[in-house]
Write an enzyme that holds these catalytic residues in place. Structure first.
Site, PDB file in Angstrom:
ATOM      1  N   SER A  23     -42.662  80.341  30.903  1.00  0.00           N
ATOM      2  CA  SER A  23     -41.389  81.017  31.049  1.00  0.00           C
ATOM      3  C   SER A  23     -40.248  80.266  31.033  1.00  0.00           C
ATOM      4  O   SER A  23     -39.186  80.470  30.342  1.00  0.00           O
ATOM      5  CB  SER A  23     -41.502  81.914  32.069  1.00  0.00           C
ATOM      6  OG  SER A  23     -42.313  82.944  32.138  1.00  0.00           O
ATOM      7  N   ARG A  27     -37.118  79.756  28.253  1.00  0.00           N
ATOM      8  CA  ARG A  27     -35.641  79.833  28.702  1.00  0.00           C
ATOM      9  C   ARG A  27     -34.968  78.477  28.423  1.00  0.00           C
ATOM     10  O   ARG A  27     -33.858  78.412  28.046  1.00  0.00           O
ATOM     11  CB  ARG A  27     -35.727  80.137  30.305  1.00  0.00           C
ATOM     12  CG  ARG A  27     -35.939  81.714  30.260  1.00  0.00           C
ATOM     13  CD  ARG A  27     -36.286  81.820  31.570  1.00  0.00           C
ATOM     14  NE  ARG A  27     -36.674  83.332  32.022  1.00  0.00           N
ATOM     15  CZ  ARG A  27     -37.603  83.966  31.468  1.00  0.00           C
ATOM     16  NH1 ARG A  27     -38.546  83.309  30.778  1.00  0.00           N
ATOM     17  NH2 ARG A  27     -37.633  85.283  31.834  1.00  0.00           N
ATOM     18  N   ARG A 124     -46.415  96.163  20.533  1.00  0.00           N
ATOM     19  CA  ARG A 124     -46.049  96.235  21.840  1.00  0.00           C
ATOM     20  C   ARG A 124     -44.791  96.932  22.192  1.00  0.00           C
ATOM     21  O   ARG A 124     -43.974  96.968  21.123  1.00  0.00           O
ATOM     22  CB  ARG A 124     -46.009  95.067  22.482  1.00  0.00           C
ATOM     23  CG  ARG A 124     -47.347  94.344  22.613  1.00  0.00           C
ATOM     24  CD  ARG A 124     -47.280  92.827  23.158  1.00  0.00           C
ATOM     25  NE  ARG A 124     -46.918  92.681  24.471  1.00  0.00           N
ATOM     26  CZ  ARG A 124     -46.884  91.669  25.107  1.00  0.00           C
ATOM     27  NH1 ARG A 124     -47.181  90.481  24.645  1.00  0.00           N
ATOM     28  NH2 ARG A 124     -46.462  91.548  26.534  1.00  0.00           N
ATOM     29  N   GLN A 169     -38.637  89.916  30.761  1.00  0.00           N
ATOM     30  CA  GLN A 169     -38.109  89.663  29.462  1.00  0.00           C
ATOM     31  C   GLN A 169     -36.984  90.756  29.394  1.00  0.00           C
ATOM     32  O   GLN A 169     -36.188  90.283  28.780  1.00  0.00           O
ATOM     33  CB  GLN A 169     -39.552  90.129  28.691  1.00  0.00           C
ATOM     34  CG  GLN A 169     -40.495  88.853  28.700  1.00  0.00           C
ATOM     35  CD  GLN A 169     -41.690  89.317  28.014  1.00  0.00           C
ATOM     36  OE1 GLN A 169     -41.765  90.253  27.268  1.00  0.00           O
ATOM     37  NE2 GLN A 169     -42.484  88.296  27.867  1.00  0.00           N
ATOM     38  N   ASP A 319     -49.131  88.202  35.386  1.00  0.00           N
ATOM     39  CA  ASP A 319     -50.026  87.501  34.421  1.00  0.00           C
ATOM     40  C   ASP A 319     -51.252  87.148  34.785  1.00  0.00           C
ATOM     41  O   ASP A 319     -52.098  86.738  33.974  1.00  0.00           O
ATOM     42  CB  ASP A 319     -49.219  86.379  33.839  1.00  0.00           C
ATOM     43  CG  ASP A 319     -48.160  86.761  32.916  1.00  0.00           C
ATOM     44  OD1 ASP A 319     -48.113  87.709  32.359  1.00  0.00           O
ATOM     45  OD2 ASP A 319     -47.186  86.033  32.922  1.00  0.00           O
ATOM     46  N   LYS A 346     -49.670  94.312  27.776  1.00  0.00           N
ATOM     47  CA  LYS A 346     -49.531  92.913  27.760  1.00  0.00           C
ATOM     48  C   LYS A 346     -50.187  92.649  26.469  1.00  0.00           C
ATOM     49  O   LYS A 346     -50.458  93.456  25.395  1.00  0.00           O
ATOM     50  CB  LYS A 346     -50.328  92.275  28.860  1.00  0.00           C
ATOM     51  CG  LYS A 346     -49.680  92.476  30.140  1.00  0.00           C
ATOM     52  CD  LYS A 346     -48.103  91.871  30.262  1.00  0.00           C
ATOM     53  CE  LYS A 346     -47.496  92.157  31.385  1.00  0.00           C
ATOM     54  NZ  LYS A 346     -45.848  91.803  31.207  1.00  0.00           N
ATOM     55  N   ARG A 350     -54.966  95.051  29.216  1.00  0.00           N
ATOM     56  CA  ARG A 350     -55.868  94.270  29.930  1.00  0.00           C
ATOM     57  C   ARG A 350     -56.697  94.814  30.880  1.00  0.00           C
ATOM     58  O   ARG A 350     -57.835  94.419  31.415  1.00  0.00           O
ATOM     59  CB  ARG A 350     -55.052  93.211  30.673  1.00  0.00           C
ATOM     60  CG  ARG A 350     -54.347  91.920  29.551  1.00  0.00           C
ATOM     61  CD  ARG A 350     -53.456  90.910  30.504  1.00  0.00           C
ATOM     62  NE  ARG A 350     -53.423  89.856  29.351  1.00  0.00           N
ATOM     63  CZ  ARG A 350     -52.279  88.991  29.571  1.00  0.00           C
ATOM     64  NH1 ARG A 350     -51.557  89.083  30.813  1.00  0.00           N
ATOM     65  NH2 ARG A 350     -51.967  87.927  28.556  1.00  0.00           N
TER      66      ARG A 350
END
Ligand code: S3P
Length: 430
Positions: A23, A27, A124, A169, A319, A346, A350
């Site tokens: 992440s 960024r 997604r 996000q 996650d 995801k 999952r």
């Protein structure tokens, strides 16, 4: 590629410094591209997902140089409105972070542009960014809530908006767009999603601040001066570390130390969950890197017991569920997870994918719309061939199961782990 993994005979012993946080790598790279001046980012994660962001930014006219051996990335910022109009669509590969954060940056830049991605990414949900971006004035062509998304230049306006699902996000996408809005924007969310964007942009000079607790979310003012470039070293990825925390917990005799891992409280749910199961994890040498708390994590094998997980803890370990499910299967007693419907959105569904895989491995698991129940016996039978379903964290979790299973496990599409943790096979000697 199909990889067959057998039971590991020895414990996991040693010291390892995980690769840079995924992440934070995304960024740092994108925000550096939007800054005025040259940034240096050390311990940048070189994985499939960050390569996708690098490729897209090059298409947008951003110059960067990556020293792959040293994991040092230099980026020449073009400013918030400095992207060039790309030739062709931007392919975000499997990376939803690339897609959603770039969508906000492209809306802010005011350039015509199409964002797309792999088949998996195109399944997604993207309506969650399209709806609020349109409310801000963004011109996004009809898309049915899925990639590809086509943007045309449009002025952006102030907006107060409540995200239906806690998502860093989505929040980050909107914050980036808000930097170019004509007034203050406020985005609230129902849970504590990771706050890396707020921390990093504020350190670069933007007016981005978290809402007062108990509210979750962020207030952003239009950017008044160019973002200051970065000169940082990134913390190690706790989401990658999580696989090794689980491996060391379940492999008898293990004693393993992970150096300089990010322990931002919005990411440490896995530590709380594993400790609630009886895991032996010590948090040592706490310090700060890139405006983020980091620490060494020493984990020793322990007898795990079942636990219960719901509410904000789900967001703080979003996650980590595939790895956590292996810990739950190896624990004695019942583990119950609720409030986790987001796991179905995801890289794969999952809940469904891991439940089917665990059942095939001989684990007693029951699936719910928003979670699952595992009745752990400490025993994984194995002796099956399973598919990673294009999900890096599923691939690595199945490998953990194989390390303790009674019979070998074949994992199809194992190489997908390179999206986020290319070092994984080496560290575990697979
Ligand atoms: C991420 C946020 C999370 C997480 C993803 C990375 C980020 O997604 O699952 O791996 O870097 O902002 P959501 O925002 O969809 O929860």
């Amino acid at each position: 590629m199909t990889k067959t993994i057998g039971r590991r005979v020895g414990p996991l012993v040693g010291v390892y410094r995980p690769e840079g946080d995924k992440s934070l790598s995304h960024r740092a790279l994108l925000f550096a591209a939007l800054a005025g001046g040259e940034s240096v980012i050390r311990r940048f994660l070189i994985g499939g997902v960050t390569r996708a962001m690098l490729r897209c930014l090059r298409q947008l006219g951003v110059e960067w140089a990556l020293d792959e051996g040293a994991h040092v990335l230099r980026v020449r910022g073009v400013g918030l409105h400095g992207f060039s109009v790309p030739v062709g669509a931007l392919d975000c590969g499997n990376s939803a972070t690339t897609f959603r954060l770039l969508a906000g940056a492209v809306a802010a830049a005011g350039i015509p542009c199409t964002l797309t991605g792999s088949e998996g990414l195109r399944r997604r949900p993207m309506g969650r960014i399209v709806e609020p971006l349109r409310l801000m004035g963004a011109d996004v062509a009809d898309c049915d809530g899925r990639a590809p998304l086509t943007f045309r230049p449009a002025p952006l306006h102030a907006l107060a908006y409540a995200l239906p699902v806690a998502s860093a996000q989505v929040k980050s996408c909107l914050v980036l767009a808000a930097l170019a809005a004509d007034g203050p924007c406020a985005f609230s969310e129902p849970g504590p999603s990771r706050d890396h964007t707020e921390r990093m942009l504020a350190a670069m000079g933007a007016s981005v601040r978290a809402l007062e607790p108990p509210a979750h979310g962020v207030v952003t003012l239009p950017l008044a001066a160019p973002l200051r470039p970065l000169d940082i070293e990134l913390p190690g990825d706790i989401s990658s570390a999580a696989f090794l925390l689980v491996a060391a917990s379940i492999l008898p005799g293990s004693d393993f130390t992970l150096r300089q891992v990010g322990v931002n409280p919005t990411r440490t749910g896995i530590l709380d969950a594993l400790r609630a199961m009886g895991a032996d994890i010590a948090v040592l040498n706490e310090t700060v890197l890139a405006g983020e708390p980091v620490a060494d994590l020493r984990v020793r094998a322990a007898a795990l017991t079942g636990t219960s997980i719901h509410g904000d803890l789900v967001v703080r370990m979003i996650d980590e569920f595939p790895a956590f499910m292996i810990a739950a299967a190896c624990a004695r007693g019942e583990t119950l997870v609720r409030d986790a419907a987001e796991l179905r959105a995801k890289e794969s569904d999952r809940i469904a994918i891991m439940a089917a895989a665990l059942a095939a491995l001989g684990v007693d698991i029951e699936e719910y719309p928003d979670g699952f129940r595992i009745r752990g016996t400490g025993r994984i039978a194995g002796g099956v061939s399973l598919d990673a379903h294009g999900d890096h964290r599923v691939a690595m979790s199945l490998a953990l199961a194989a390390l303790v299973a009674e019979r070998p496990v074949a994992i199809q599409g194992f190489e997908i782990l390179g999206e986020s943790f290319p070092d994984f096979p080496r560290v575990l000697a697979l």
